[in-house]
Design a protein around this motif. Structure first.
Motif, short mmCIF file in Angstrom:
data_model
loop_
_atom_site.label_atom_id
_atom_site.label_comp_id
_atom_site.label_asym_id
_atom_site.label_seq_id
_atom_site.Cartn_x
_atom_site.Cartn_y
_atom_site.Cartn_z
N UNK A 1 115.83 25.69 80.49
CA UNK A 1 115.67 25.59 78.90
C UNK A 1 116.48 26.75 78.48
N UNK A 2 116.20 28.09 78.92
CA UNK A 2 116.76 29.30 78.32
C UNK A 2 118.38 28.95 78.49
N UNK A 3 118.77 28.78 79.55
CA UNK A 3 120.30 28.39 79.69
C UNK A 3 120.71 27.57 78.62
N UNK A 4 120.30 26.39 78.41
CA UNK A 4 120.58 25.36 77.32
C UNK A 4 120.49 26.00 76.09
N UNK A 5 119.58 26.58 75.53
CA UNK A 5 119.31 27.56 74.34
C UNK A 5 120.33 28.72 74.42
N UNK A 6 120.58 29.21 75.31
CA UNK A 6 121.70 30.36 75.10
C UNK A 6 123.17 29.86 74.95
N UNK A 7 123.44 28.59 75.74
CA UNK A 7 124.54 28.14 75.37
C UNK A 7 124.86 27.14 74.24
N UNK A 8 123.98 27.22 73.22
CA UNK A 8 124.10 26.64 71.73
C UNK A 8 123.42 25.26 71.85
N UNK A 9 122.78 24.55 72.50
CA UNK A 9 122.08 23.35 72.23
C UNK A 9 120.97 23.51 71.44
N UNK A 10 120.56 22.53 70.98
CA UNK A 10 119.68 22.65 69.73
C UNK A 10 118.34 23.14 70.35
N UNK A 11 117.83 24.26 70.05
CA UNK A 11 116.89 25.05 70.54
C UNK A 11 115.46 24.06 70.34
N UNK A 12 115.30 23.55 69.06
CA UNK A 12 114.06 22.94 68.66
C UNK A 12 113.91 21.64 69.70
N UNK A 13 114.86 21.06 70.02
CA UNK A 13 114.85 19.70 70.96
C UNK A 13 114.37 20.17 72.50
N UNK A 14 115.17 21.33 72.76
CA UNK A 14 114.62 21.76 74.31
C UNK A 14 113.33 22.43 74.19
N UNK A 15 112.99 22.88 73.20
CA UNK A 15 111.59 23.40 73.07
C UNK A 15 110.73 22.15 73.06
N UNK A 16 111.02 20.92 72.23
CA UNK A 16 110.13 19.84 72.36
C UNK A 16 109.86 19.39 73.98
#
Length: 264
Positions: free
Chosen positions: A122-137
């Motif tokens: 999850x942190x990797x995806x956020x760090x890469x620029x994926x939508x953090x709100x959706x990863x958090x969901x």
């Protein structure tokens, strides 16, 4: 009390001041679950592990790790920082909230290798620029059973059907098919896209995610749904979530992340 001098892999959850020169640091470790480490002399000029205990650090270390109580780090072997998260207030806020939820959801000293990997991804995806709100969901939905709330998200909570339109019922603890909507006049009246993502996110393997694109209206509905469930059924509202809510109010006055205009 058993104590182990051993290598471990850890994601830094938080660090706190302790005494004049020391830090208390909590790691989510692959091998031992969540552990608190006392880092002596960490505030002194020239401390050799300064870069290894920065916020949003992940890596491998050697430490003295007892079954209970404070642990100690002897040295860092190989560490990196999620630099994108550290440099962006939006990514930072979502990542901090995810780590707060994980810290609350599980007891210390309980090995959770699956969740360690899930949080790292999850942190990797956020760090890469994926939508953090959706990863958090995704993390919020998959964490619910750890809080003792396991809604039925694959079929109707009453009859088990999977082939009719759904809505969400807090009273029945999950989805109701259209045939049973009348059973709960206070169902949430969610749109079909929100229901679709709710069901998908409950079983989503983040390792298979490489691109996230969701309409702003659906993103907003998912946020409202998660807030409702966490407030009314779980009762968890960490300080990091309050900051995240405040940040949403600031967003129009700040440089916001790129808009996500269409569902895939």
């Amino acid at each position: 009390m058993a104590q182990h001098v051993t290598d471990f892999h850890g994601i830094l959850l938080y660090r706190r001041d302790y005494a004049e020169r020391d830090f208390l640091i909590k790691f989510f470790t692959l091998e031992f679950g969540k552990k608190i480490f006392l880092i002596r002399g960490a505030k002194k000029r020239g401390f050799k592990m300064t870069a290894d205990i920065l916020p949003f650090t992940v890596g491998s270390y050697v430490g003295d790790i007892p079954d209970q109580g404070l642990s100690y780090i002897r040295t860092a072997r190989e560490t990196t920082q999620f630099q994108g998260i550290g440099a962006d207030i939006f990514k930072n806020a979502y990542a901090t909230y995810i780590m707060s939820l994980v810290d609350i959801a599980f007891p210390d000293s309980q090995p959770l290798p699956d969740w360690y990997h899930r949080v790292y991804r999850a942190l990797e995806l956020i760090d890469e620029g994926q939508n953090p709100a959706i990863v958090t969901n995704v993390i919020e939905i998959q964490l619910m059973p750890a809080f003792g709330v396991a809604p039925q998200l694959q079929g109707c909570a009453i009859c088990g059907r999977t082939d009719l339109p759904f809505d969400y019922s807090e009273s029945y603890g999950g989805l109701l098919c259209q045939q049973h909507w009348s059973a709960d006049p206070r169902r949430l009246h969610l749109g079909p896209r929100t229901i679709y993502y709710l069901r998908q996110f409950s079983i989503l393997d983040l390792d298979r995610v490489h691109h996230i694109k969701v309409k702003p209206s659906t993103e907003h509905a998912l946020r409202q749904l998660m807030d409702e469930i966490y407030a009314s059924q779980i009762g968890v509202h960490p300080r990091s979530k309050r900051f995240l809510d405040q940040m949403q109010d600031w967003a129009p006055r700040l440089k916001t992340p790129p808009a996500h205009d269409e569902d895939d």
